[in-house]
Design an enzyme around this catalytic site. Structure first.
Site, mmCIF file in Angstrom:
data_model
loop_
_atom_site.group_PDB
_atom_site.id
_atom_site.type_symbol
_atom_site.label_atom_id
_atom_site.label_comp_id
_atom_site.label_asym_id
_atom_site.label_seq_id
_atom_site.Cartn_x
_atom_site.Cartn_y
_atom_site.Cartn_z
ATOM 1 N N GLY A 1 5.639 4.120 -8.952
ATOM 2 C CA GLY A 1 6.296 2.846 -9.204
ATOM 3 C C GLY A 1 5.302 1.694 -9.163
ATOM 4 N N HIS A 2 4.469 1.667 -8.123
ATOM 5 C CA HIS A 2 3.415 0.647 -8.053
ATOM 6 C C HIS A 2 2.479 0.742 -9.259
ATOM 7 C CE1 HIS A 2 4.174 1.212 -3.565
ATOM 8 N NE2 HIS A 2 4.431 -0.064 -3.754
ATOM 9 N N GLY B 1 0.793 -1.211 0.000
ATOM 10 C CA GLY B 1 0.000 0.000 0.000
ATOM 11 C C GLY B 1 0.828 1.266 0.000
ATOM 12 N N HIS C 1 2.587 4.535 -5.000
ATOM 13 C CA HIS C 1 3.210 5.636 -5.732
ATOM 14 C C HIS C 1 3.307 5.238 -7.208
ATOM 15 C CE1 HIS C 1 6.802 3.141 -5.640
ATOM 16 N NE2 HIS C 1 6.797 3.147 -4.323
#
Length: 285
Positions: free
Chosen positions: A36-37, A31, A34
């Site tokens: 990147g996720h 969780g 950002h």
């Protein structure tokens, strides 16, 4: 977008997808998402029929003195981000759902998990491997997307999936960086203004290490010394390690040859950050 809080619910939903012949992409996260996720989710969306994201802060991978209680969390914000990308389902269990009783079983990847991050955080990778195994068992056959920012973790998950014949294709995705080179991380929120300004020194050290290899340096100690010196010259950085290893096995390699990975870790105040960079060592001549 479906939001599931129980193992039974997400399993049933994905079973129906598998039975319908749809491919499943899986992005496991803790969780506080950002960019990147979100890049992992977008990759899954492009390559799979169905994309599922897990959001779970896993207590098994935190030591008693680490930041489990203060790890940043914002489920509503995370769900909004998932909807923006077009995620099909989110699995957001609580701790009691994932660990309803004392865990007597654990998964470890011995050699790969004992160095670098494993030396600094001895129980960390056993906690990671255990929860990822549970998640793979829950999700079933899939393509699982992991960022290269946690490169040692990626290598461990790949080896685990091969060793245990898990029906999962582990996909590594490039690091997403801020404009000044800092690798995106949920923990970047901990940095104060001065620490944030200092943190890109990790990327500069990696770039310098890569440049000297491409210029002909083949001594691993020399590359480590160069990277360590750059980080240590930053007053707000407390170096943990600077390493250069074989990209596949994570074993030391000297003289340098083939694909290698440069890795650094350092503390900026109370925040510990990681970064890494891959280099293909040119053949001599």
């Amino acid at each position: 977008m479906e939001v599931h809080e129980t193992i039974a619910s997400i399993r049933q939903s994905l079973l129906e997808q598998h039975q319908a012949g749809r491919s499943v992409g899986f992005v496991p996260t803790m969780g506080y998402l950002h960019d990147g996720h979100l890049s992992l989710m977008a990759r899954s969306r492009a390559e799979c029929d169905v994309t599922v994201v897990s959001i779970f802060v896993n207590p098994l991978q935190f030591a008693p003195n680490e930041d489990l209680s203060t790890y940043p969390r914002d489920l509503d914000r995370d769900l909004a981000s998932c909807r923006t990308i077009g995620v099909d389902a989110v699995f957001a269990p609580d701790v009691n759902e994932m660990y309803p009783e004392q865990m007597l079983t654990s998964v470890s990847v011995a050699e790969l998990g004992s160095t670098m991050e494993g030396a600094a955080r001895p129980a960390h990778f056993t906690g990671v491997a255990t929860v990822v195994t549970k998640l793979f068992n829950i999700v079933g056959p899939c393509r699982a997307y992991f960022g290269e920012k946690d490169y040692q973790q990626l290598a461990i998950v790949r080896k685990m999936a091969r060793d245990l014949d898990q029906p999962v294709t582990v996909v590594g995705c490039p690091i997403v960086r801020e404009p000044d080179g800092l690798a995106m991380s949920s923990r970047n929120v901990y940095l104060d203004e001065d620490e944030r300004a200092a943190a890109p020194v990790l990327h500069r050290a990696l770039q310098a290490g890569a440049a000297t290899i491409l210029a002909g340096e083949r001594s691993a100690p020399a590359v480590r010394h160069l990277m360590a010196g750059i980080v240590e010259a930053e007053p707000l950085a407390q170096l943990d390690y600077a390493e250069v290893v074989d990209a596949a096995t994570l074993r030391p390699v000297d003289p340098l040859a083939g694909p290698v990975r440069l890795l650094v870790a350092a503390r900026f105040g109370r925040t510990r950050l990681l970064d890494n960079l891959g280099v293909e060592v040119p053949a001599r001549g």
